[in-house]
Design an enzyme around this catalytic site. Structure first.
Site, mmCIF file in Angstrom:
data_model
loop_
_atom_site.group_PDB
_atom_site.id
_atom_site.type_symbol
_atom_site.label_atom_id
_atom_site.label_comp_id
_atom_site.label_asym_id
_atom_site.label_seq_id
_atom_site.Cartn_x
_atom_site.Cartn_y
_atom_site.Cartn_z
ATOM 1 N N ASP A 1 1.240 -3.710 -42.916
ATOM 2 C CA ASP A 1 1.264 -3.408 -41.489
ATOM 3 C C ASP A 1 0.581 -4.485 -40.646
ATOM 4 O OD1 ASP A 1 1.317 -1.086 -43.246
ATOM 5 O OD2 ASP A 1 1.428 0.127 -41.445
ATOM 6 N N ASN B 1 2.828 -1.737 -36.122
ATOM 7 C CA ASN B 1 1.601 -1.752 -35.312
ATOM 8 C C ASN B 1 1.406 -3.092 -34.612
ATOM 9 O OD1 ASN B 1 0.199 0.050 -38.014
ATOM 10 N ND2 ASN B 1 0.628 0.943 -36.020
ATOM 11 N N HIS C 1 5.417 4.820 -36.048
ATOM 12 C CA HIS C 1 5.212 4.320 -34.685
ATOM 13 C C HIS C 1 6.407 3.504 -34.187
ATOM 14 C CE1 HIS C 1 1.092 5.676 -34.291
ATOM 15 N NE2 HIS C 1 0.796 5.148 -35.475
ATOM 16 N N HIS D 1 6.943 4.154 -46.108
ATOM 17 C CA HIS D 1 5.861 4.304 -45.137
ATOM 18 C C HIS D 1 5.396 5.756 -45.167
ATOM 19 C CE1 HIS D 1 3.712 2.476 -41.736
ATOM 20 N NE2 HIS D 1 3.778 3.661 -41.169
#
Length: 259
Positions: free
Chosen positions: A8, A40, A68, A151
């Site tokens: 990430d 991210n 996200h 993930h």
């Protein structure tokens, strides 16, 4: 075939880590493909079209996402137009974008798949154990070398997913927790596995965030602003060596590169 996967990417610090690490590791390790998780990359939350192209410009071949994926509004229409940016495949079928791709380079092909876990995760997507199979069948028509970014929060779900796909893909690597685990191995069926590869960014932190506010939140239970940390830059990832004809993993090497 050698494939570098980086964990990430957290904020601007993480993007700077990728810029330096990809050049250095491509030269040192003779890498064919680079895949990074970029969910991210935009201020610690989501990704933008501009940042996607920034990472691709640094030598990244595919950018994967996670829970996200949708945090930045402008990414929704962009996902439909940029195939090298993957959202998790187990969203509904009418969701913009794709969860898989086959990329080419150096006369070789690599399939990349992005999937989202469900244990302790939101939103509750379709079952990745069931939805991954059609994507794998399509990729196998082009290549036996397949990398899966799973993930997910729960280590048990990640391990189960790796075992479920053992012998069907080249590697299953976990993302999301930002902490590299020490269980890298090649499973009996020839699939390389690591529960979590860690993250790219400032490691003098709490998983990329400033230490003080996080501690205050735990001590006081009051809301805090978790700013991004800036010190201790490090690239976490894994280097995979794959047998091109069979797609079986030959070696798995965890990466922790201080920048």
């Amino acid at each position: 075939m050698k494939v570098l996967f980086l964990g990430d990417v957290v904020g601007e610090a993480g993007r700077e880590v990728v810029r330096i690490a990809v050049v250095r590791l491509r030269q040192e390790k003779t890498i064919d493909f680079v895949v990074v998780n970029g969910e991210n990359a935009a201020g610690g939350s989501g990704i933008t079209p501009k940042i996607t192209y920034e990472l691709l410009r640094y030598g990244v071949d595919v950018v994967t996402l996670g829970d996200h994926a949708w945090d930045q509004r402008e990414i929704v229409p962009f996902l439909a137009d940029e195939p090298r940016l993957l959202r998790p495949l187990n969203y509904p079928s009418n969701t913009p974008g794709s969860g898989s791709i086959v990329v080419q380079g150096n006369g070789k092909k690599l399939g990349v798949v992005c999937a989202l876990g469900r244990t302790f995760m939101t939103p509750q997507t379709d079952n990745p154990f069931l939805t991954v199979r059609p994507a794998l069948e399509a990729i196998r028509r082009e290549t036996s070398c397949i990398l899966v970014d799973f993930h997910s929060e729960a280590t048990s779900e990640k391990i189960a997913f790796g075992r479920y796909l053992d012998g069907q893909v080249s590697a299953v690597v976990g993302t999301h927790t930002h902490v590299q685990t020490a269980d890298g191995k090649i499973l009996p069926g020839g699939t390389a596995y690591l529960t979590d590869v860690g993250f790219c960014g400032a490691h003098d932190s709490v998983i990329g965030r400033e230490v003080g506010p996080v501690i205050q939140r735990y001590v006081t239970l009051l809301p805090q602003r978790f700013g991004l940390a800036t010190k201790g830059l490090q690239a976490d990832g894994v280097l995979l060596t794959l047998d091109d004809p069979s797609g079986r993993a030959i070696a798995i090497e965890p990466i922790q590169l201080a920048i």
